[in-house]
Write a protein that holds these residues in place. Structure first.
Motif, PDB file in Angstrom:
ATOM      1  N   GLU A   5       0.837  -1.195   0.000  1.00  0.00           N
ATOM      2  CA  GLU A   5       0.000   0.000   0.000  1.00  0.00           C
ATOM      3  C   GLU A   5       0.867   1.238   0.000  1.00  0.00           C
ATOM      4  N   LYS A   6       0.592   2.110  -0.945  1.00  0.00           N
ATOM      5  CA  LYS A   6       1.303   3.379  -1.002  1.00  0.00           C
ATOM      6  C   LYS A   6       0.381   4.462  -0.457  1.00  0.00           C
ATOM      7  N   PRO A   7       0.827   5.213   0.520  1.00  0.00           N
ATOM      8  CA  PRO A   7      -0.022   6.282   1.031  1.00  0.00           C
ATOM      9  C   PRO A   7      -0.216   7.359  -0.026  1.00  0.00           C
ATOM     10  N   THR A   8      -1.430   7.868  -0.095  1.00  0.00           N
ATOM     11  CA  THR A   8      -1.832   8.899  -1.069  1.00  0.00           C
ATOM     12  C   THR A   8      -1.276   8.650  -2.462  1.00  0.00           C
ATOM     13  N   ALA A   9      -1.676   7.527  -3.036  1.00  0.00           N
ATOM     14  CA  ALA A   9      -1.294   7.219  -4.409  1.00  0.00           C
ATOM     15  C   ALA A   9      -2.030   8.140  -5.375  1.00  0.00           C
ATOM     16  N   GLN A  41      -5.649   5.297  -0.001  1.00  0.00           N
ATOM     17  CA  GLN A  41      -4.646   5.635  -1.018  1.00  0.00           C
ATOM     18  C   GLN A  41      -4.944   6.953  -1.715  1.00  0.00           C
ATOM     19  N   TYR A  42      -5.713   7.818  -1.074  1.00  0.00           N
ATOM     20  CA  TYR A  42      -6.068   9.056  -1.755  1.00  0.00           C
ATOM     21  C   TYR A  42      -6.088  10.238  -0.797  1.00  0.00           C
TER      22      TYR A  42
END
Length: 97
Positions: A5-9, A41-42
């Motif tokens: 999981e990438k934060p704020t993709a 992620q947003y």
């Protein structure tokens, strides 16, 4: 294959002009789609052009409400109240056309 999981993709900007019915609907729709498809992620930044009109120029905003996907690039724009979920997801490139 592990899912990292990438934060704020996704960095999204919603341009509105006051608390009009269309603006409120657009924000509600956007939050719903993001929670369903991009949970965790947003980031949504809401810009009210009645308060900060100078910010319209940077993203070349000509209609309200307008959603701008800043990240990931390329930048994409969707105009309207975002009521057509399929169109929004394809427009943001979350779901293939």
């Amino acid at each position: 294959m592990s899912k990292q999981e990438k934060p704020t993709a996704y960095e999204l900007r919603l341009y509105i002009a006051g608390k009009t019915a269309k603006s409120v609907t657009a924000l509600a729709n956007l939050k719903k789609y993001c929670e369903e498809h991009l949970k965790g992620q947003y980031k949504i930044e809401v810009i009210d052009l009645l308060v900060q009109p100078q910010l319209a120029e940077g993203d070349q905003i000509f209609a309200i409400p307008t959603l701008v996907r800043k990240v990931p690039e390329p930048i994409r724009k969707i105009i309207g109240d975002l009521s057509n979920e399929e169109k929004v997801l394809v427009g943001l490139n979350i779901r293939p056309a």
